[in-house]
Motif scaffolding. Structure first.
Motif, mmCIF file in Angstrom:
data_model
loop_
_atom_site.group_PDB
_atom_site.id
_atom_site.type_symbol
_atom_site.label_atom_id
_atom_site.label_comp_id
_atom_site.label_asym_id
_atom_site.label_seq_id
_atom_site.Cartn_x
_atom_site.Cartn_y
_atom_site.Cartn_z
ATOM 1 N N HIS A 132 0.869 -1.178 0.000
ATOM 2 C CA HIS A 132 0.000 0.000 0.000
ATOM 3 C C HIS A 132 0.907 1.229 0.000
ATOM 4 O O HIS A 132 1.567 1.517 0.994
ATOM 5 N N LEU A 133 0.897 1.954 -1.128
ATOM 6 C CA LEU A 133 1.923 2.971 -1.330
ATOM 7 C C LEU A 133 1.376 4.394 -1.391
ATOM 8 O O LEU A 133 0.311 4.628 -1.978
ATOM 9 N N PHE A 134 2.151 5.311 -0.803
ATOM 10 C CA PHE A 134 1.993 6.751 -0.970
ATOM 11 C C PHE A 134 0.695 7.303 -0.375
ATOM 12 O O PHE A 134 0.702 8.070 0.548
ATOM 13 N N SER A 135 -0.447 6.942 -0.924
ATOM 14 C CA SER A 135 -1.687 7.508 -0.401
ATOM 15 C C SER A 135 -2.829 6.510 -0.334
ATOM 16 O O SER A 135 -3.865 6.816 0.233
ATOM 17 N N GLN A 136 -2.645 5.309 -0.916
ATOM 18 C CA GLN A 136 -3.781 4.405 -1.008
ATOM 19 C C GLN A 136 -3.380 2.942 -0.921
ATOM 20 O O GLN A 136 -2.231 2.572 -1.111
ATOM 21 N N MET A 137 -4.388 2.127 -0.621
ATOM 22 C CA MET A 137 -4.189 0.687 -0.545
ATOM 23 C C MET A 137 -4.351 0.043 -1.918
ATOM 24 O O MET A 137 -5.072 0.548 -2.779
ATOM 25 N N ALA A 138 -3.669 -1.072 -2.100
ATOM 26 C CA ALA A 138 -3.875 -1.879 -3.296
ATOM 27 C C ALA A 138 -5.289 -2.457 -3.271
ATOM 28 O O ALA A 138 -5.957 -2.460 -2.231
ATOM 29 N N ASP A 139 -5.743 -2.961 -4.398
ATOM 30 C CA ASP A 139 -7.108 -3.489 -4.503
ATOM 31 C C ASP A 139 -7.207 -4.819 -3.750
ATOM 32 O O ASP A 139 -6.984 -5.898 -4.308
ATOM 33 N N MET A 140 -7.573 -4.728 -2.466
ATOM 34 C CA MET A 140 -7.581 -5.916 -1.626
ATOM 35 C C MET A 140 -8.746 -6.853 -1.926
ATOM 36 O O MET A 140 -8.671 -8.045 -1.605
ATOM 37 N N ASP A 141 -9.808 -6.374 -2.542
ATOM 38 C CA ASP A 141 -10.896 -7.271 -2.944
ATOM 39 C C ASP A 141 -10.386 -8.292 -3.952
ATOM 40 O O ASP A 141 -10.564 -9.508 -3.785
ATOM 41 N N LYS A 142 -9.749 -7.805 -5.013
ATOM 42 C CA LYS A 142 -9.250 -8.695 -6.058
ATOM 43 C C LYS A 142 -8.124 -9.584 -5.539
ATOM 44 O O LYS A 142 -8.049 -10.776 -5.860
ATOM 45 N N ILE A 143 -7.240 -8.992 -4.726
ATOM 46 C CA ILE A 143 -6.096 -9.756 -4.218
ATOM 47 C C ILE A 143 -6.547 -10.884 -3.299
ATOM 48 O O ILE A 143 -6.075 -12.023 -3.415
#
Length: 373
Positions: A132-143
């Motif tokens: 989760h970089l800089f300002s936002q989280m990665a798409d945890m639904d898809k992951i």
């Protein structure tokens, strides 16, 4: 006007009495590893994030190393992650003899592109390590959907993501690090919640994983001088915990101030045709640990800002697949074109709660002045 990229002096001056009292209390009560302040801070993180367990360790890097070891990210097993991140996000896998398998990033979010993960899964894949970089989280639904269907472990690198939250479909908002098997935080001084030195934390909702993490941070001991595993010497320092206990009281205020600064940057710079911003995707609450702009004249702009005494940073000038230490993986230039392009365009501007609006406006003035030349 001189605008530093980051300074801790302003915060200390504002809250000097509280910081001094916290430090002196540690000294007066006697120095102890994993002292009461560590326990209190772990409890405070559990309450803020909603995690069932928080385990303080010596650094964010150690948090990744311990978690990777426990989850079996080692012994030539493959773990899918992003090449556009800090070294520790992949070295924690390689350090145990595991194999980092990179996939390119989303050009809008700069986080790992979840649509490219599944094609890299093999019989040897054991996990996914989203950052989760800089300002936002990665798409945890898809992951998490991919991980569930392929029986993979998920280690969330939330080193830069304290305060960020994600809302899955039909679900409540969940704090970064609480969705996968393990999550990790860094309390390096520049972080949204940062100490006055190194510090890190592992969080999990799994009782068994939590017990292993507590053992691994003290050489693998289940009780003193009884070693069930080969662990590490990695404990959050009591002094750092005391400082962080002061700072976590003001974390919501600090996040709000960062958001106001980010909003001003966007307001002032959005009309400049030479500048782009990363886009927030998904139903989430971002936190502006860093504020990045993208421009094809990055290096010229960076030099101009430095000439005008404005501090900047480049996260990151070279993707991991092109780093010498990972040359053995066999990647070459052109394998991850989005990450390679972004590494030449990205520039982080000053952002921290004590930054004044006059200073933000000065930074914007100079950026706009550069592009009018």
């Amino acid at each position: 006007m001189k605008v530093g990229f980051y300074t801790s002096q302003r915060e200390y001056t504002e809250k000097q009495k509280e910081f001094d009292t916290a430090i002196h209390d540690v000294l007066k009560n006697g120095i102890a590893t994993l002292g009461q302040q560590v326990k209190d801070f772990e409890k405070a993180v559990e309450e803020f994030t909603g995690a069932k367990h928080a385990i303080g360790v010596a650094s964010g890097t150690d948090a990744l190393v311990l978690s990777s070891d426990i989850l079996g990210f080692k012994d030539v097993k493959e773990v899918i992650t992003s090449p556009f991140t800090f070294l520790a996000s992949a070295s924690c896998i390689a350090r145990h003899g595991g194999k980092p398998v990179f996939v390119d990033i989303d050009p809008d979010t700069i986080c790992i592109d979840p649509n490219k993960i599944e094609e890299k899964i093999t019989d040897n894949t054991v996990g996914i390590l989203p950052i989760h970089l800089f300002s936002q989280m990665a798409d945890m639904d898809k992951i998490m959907d991919i991980a569930s269907r392929h029986d993979l472990k998920v280690l969330e690198d939330a080193a830069e993501a304290f305060g960020m939250r994600w809302q899955g479909a039909g679900d409540s908002m969940k704090h970064s690090g609480t969705i996968g098997d393990f999550g990790v935080f860094s309390f390096f001084p520049t972080k949204t919640l940062g100490g006055y030195g190194d510090g890190g934390m592992i969080i999990t909702n799994d009782d068994n994983l939590a017990e292993l993490a507590r053992q691994y941070r003290v050489h693998g001991a289940s009780k003193k001088y009884h070693y069930d595993n080969l662990g590490y010497n990695s404990r959050l320092d009591t002094m750092q915990a005391a400082i962080l206990l002061v700072k976590i009281k003001y974390i919501k205020e600090a996040i709000s101030k960062r958001e106001k600064i980010a909003s001003l940057y966007k307001e002032r710079l959005s009309g400049c045709e030479h500048i782009r911003f990363p886009k927030i995707k998904g139903n989430q609450s971002p936190v502006y640990y860093a504020f990045n702009i993208l421009t094809d004249r990055r290096d010229e702009l960076n030099a101009f800002l430095k000439e005008n005494e404005i501090g900047t940073s480049i996260y990151y000038p070279m993707p991991l697949h092109l780093q010498k230490c990972f040359s053995y993986l066999g990647y070459k230039k052109g394998d991850f074109p989005v990450a390679e392009r972004i590494s030449k365009e990205i520039l982080a501007l000053p952002i921290y709660p004590e930054l004044t609006l006059d200073e933000v406006n000065y930074v914007c003035d100079k950026i706009l002045e550069f592009f009018k030349k």
